[in-house]
Design a protein around this motif. Structure first.
Motif, PDB file in Angstrom:
ATOM      1  N   GLU A   1      -1.975  -3.538   1.429  1.00  0.00           N
ATOM      2  CA  GLU A   1      -1.971  -3.472  -0.027  1.00  0.00           C
ATOM      3  C   GLU A   1      -2.178  -2.041  -0.514  1.00  0.00           C
ATOM      4  O   GLU A   1      -1.509  -1.587  -1.450  1.00  0.00           O
ATOM      5  CB  GLU A   1      -3.069  -4.382  -0.582  1.00  0.00           C
ATOM      6  N   ILE A   2      -3.107  -1.318   0.124  1.00  0.00           N
ATOM      7  CA  ILE A   2      -3.393   0.066  -0.289  1.00  0.00           C
ATOM      8  C   ILE A   2      -2.211   0.982   0.012  1.00  0.00           C
ATOM      9  O   ILE A   2      -1.850   1.850  -0.795  1.00  0.00           O
ATOM     10  CB  ILE A   2      -4.666   0.581   0.415  1.00  0.00           C
ATOM     11  N   LEU A   3      -1.572   0.802   1.171  1.00  0.00           N
ATOM     12  CA  LEU A   3      -0.465   1.685   1.562  1.00  0.00           C
ATOM     13  C   LEU A   3       0.756   1.559   0.652  1.00  0.00           C
ATOM     14  O   LEU A   3       1.633   2.429   0.666  1.00  0.00           O
ATOM     15  CB  LEU A   3      -0.053   1.385   3.010  1.00  0.00           C
ATOM     16  N   SER A   4       0.826   0.490  -0.116  1.00  0.00           N
ATOM     17  CA  SER A   4       1.953   0.323  -1.039  1.00  0.00           C
ATOM     18  C   SER A   4       1.670   0.911  -2.424  1.00  0.00           C
ATOM     19  O   SER A   4       2.531   0.827  -3.306  1.00  0.00           O
ATOM     20  CB  SER A   4       2.294  -1.164  -1.175  1.00  0.00           C
ATOM     21  N   GLN A   5       0.480   1.479  -2.610  1.00  0.00           N
ATOM     22  CA  GLN A   5       0.111   2.024  -3.909  1.00  0.00           C
ATOM     23  C   GLN A   5       0.809   3.360  -4.179  1.00  0.00           C
ATOM     24  O   GLN A   5       1.201   4.081  -3.256  1.00  0.00           O
ATOM     25  CB  GLN A   5      -1.407   2.216  -3.992  1.00  0.00           C
ATOM     26  N   ASP A   6       0.908   3.693  -5.475  1.00  0.00           N
ATOM     27  CA  ASP A   6       1.605   4.927  -5.876  1.00  0.00           C
ATOM     28  C   ASP A   6       0.896   6.175  -5.374  1.00  0.00           C
ATOM     29  O   ASP A   6       1.545   7.150  -4.988  1.00  0.00           O
ATOM     30  CB  ASP A   6       1.734   4.975  -7.405  1.00  0.00           C
ATOM     31  N   TYR A   7      -0.436   6.174  -5.384  1.00  0.00           N
ATOM     32  CA  TYR A   7      -1.141   7.407  -4.999  1.00  0.00           C
ATOM     33  C   TYR A   7      -0.970   7.712  -3.507  1.00  0.00           C
ATOM     34  O   TYR A   7      -1.080   8.877  -3.096  1.00  0.00           O
ATOM     35  CB  TYR A   7      -2.624   7.326  -5.386  1.00  0.00           C
ATOM     36  N   ILE A   8      -0.690   6.684  -2.699  1.00  0.00           N
ATOM     37  CA  ILE A   8      -0.410   6.930  -1.282  1.00  0.00           C
ATOM     38  C   ILE A   8       0.952   7.604  -1.132  1.00  0.00           C
ATOM     39  O   ILE A   8       1.110   8.567  -0.355  1.00  0.00           O
ATOM     40  CB  ILE A   8      -0.450   5.614  -0.486  1.00  0.00           C
TER      41      ILE A   8
END
Length: 304
Positions: free
Chosen positions: A196-203
């Motif tokens: 879920e985190i790896l799909s975020q914009d800031y990543i």
């Protein structure tokens, strides 16, 4: 500080409700006098013992006496051990703490690298193997794993003691037994949280800046993915301290779980009430610590 003080005040009614529930449940399981006296005891002797323990009073009076003693830190004496119940519980607590701490170390060392690898290599053969292993680890009965570890590492290879306490080696096998099941659950949670985190914009922004993948994973992704994992760790730690009866029985580990079940079986009310109260305090403290950890991991979280 406001959050901390507010939660400390909330603990008081929670503990009050716990004392009521435990008091009622212990009383409805049966008369402990029948266990404390031999079968040849007369009715007069039973009544004298019941009167000395205050069991001939109405339930509400018994509870008020119990609550008054509890405020003074007096949980009564164990009829089985013939000593204060709270002292018995505190004697078992270090063993439970050491086993819970070692189990969480094992679980963390296994789950964090496997969970991150599974998320990074999504839908690959490695991901399939890790996911399958985590499902197997969760489904595997702890008593079976403990016995297999004893047969392989203690009996055949003679690397560790079979059971008991006394050294660090005695801690290895029960810690692996408990840590494996927790690691299986944490691995899947870390994987889903990391995905879920790896799909975020800031990543994507961090990667577009040319940062090394190791920095993106460790600094930007993993820290935010830890928030749900902290919840599981807090709950599991409290569970490990109070409810690891099967593993403690297999390895003859003198912890709280074994003590509590034996006390329930013998209707040793003082020990049951003292152990339950201590476990409740530990559960509340672990949840409070988890809430404070959230704020450290993600400063955007506010407690209002």
């Amino acid at each position: 500080m406001k959050f901390l003080l507010k939660n400390i005040f909330r603990i008081i009614p929670v503990l009050f409700i716990i004392t009521v529930i435990v008091f009622v449940l212990v009383r409805v399981t049966g008369d402990p006098v029948s266990l404390m006296l031999p079968e040849t005891a007369t009715d007069e002797e039973q009544e004298q013992l019941r009167e000395s323990l205050g069991l001939n009073e109405p339930l509400y009076k018994q509870y008020l006496i119990y609550l008054g003693d509890l405020i003074k830190g007096d949980f009564g004496d164990s009829f089985r051990y013939n000593q204060p119940a709270f002292d018995i519980v505190m004697e078992r607590l270090p063993a439970s703490f050491s086993l819970a701490f070692a189990s969480m170390i094992v679980a963390t060392l296994i789950s964090i690298p496997l969970g991150i690898l599974s998320a990074i290599k999504r839908n690959s053969i490695l991901d399939l193997l890790i996911t399958s292993a985590s499902v197997l680890g969760k489904a595997m009965p702890s008593f079976w794993l403990g016995i297999m570890l004893i047969l392989l590492l203690a009996v055949h290879l003679n690397l560790f003691p079979v059971s008991g306490t006394g050294s660090t080696k005695h801690l290895v096998l029960p810690a692996i037994t408990l840590g494996t099941g927790i690691a299986a659950e944490m691995t899947r949670l870390i994987r889903s949280s990391m995905l879920e985190i790896l799909s975020q914009d800031y990543i994507r922004t961090a990667r577009s800046k040319g940062l090394f993948e190791v920095i993106v994973i460790n600094k930007h992704a993993f820290r935010n993915a830890l928030i749900p994992v902290v919840t599981i760790m807090a709950l599991q730690t409290a569970t490990l301290i109070g409810g690891t009866l099967i593993t403690e029985t297999v390895f003859s580990w003198p912890g709280m779980g074994q003590l509590l079940v034996q006390a329930v079986d013998l209707r040793d009310m003082a020990v049951v009430q003292a152990a339950t109260f201590v476990i409740a305090i530990l559960v509340i403290a672990s949840n409070l610590l988890a809430d404070l950890t959230y704020r450290y991991l993600d400063p955007r979280i506010k407690y209002e």
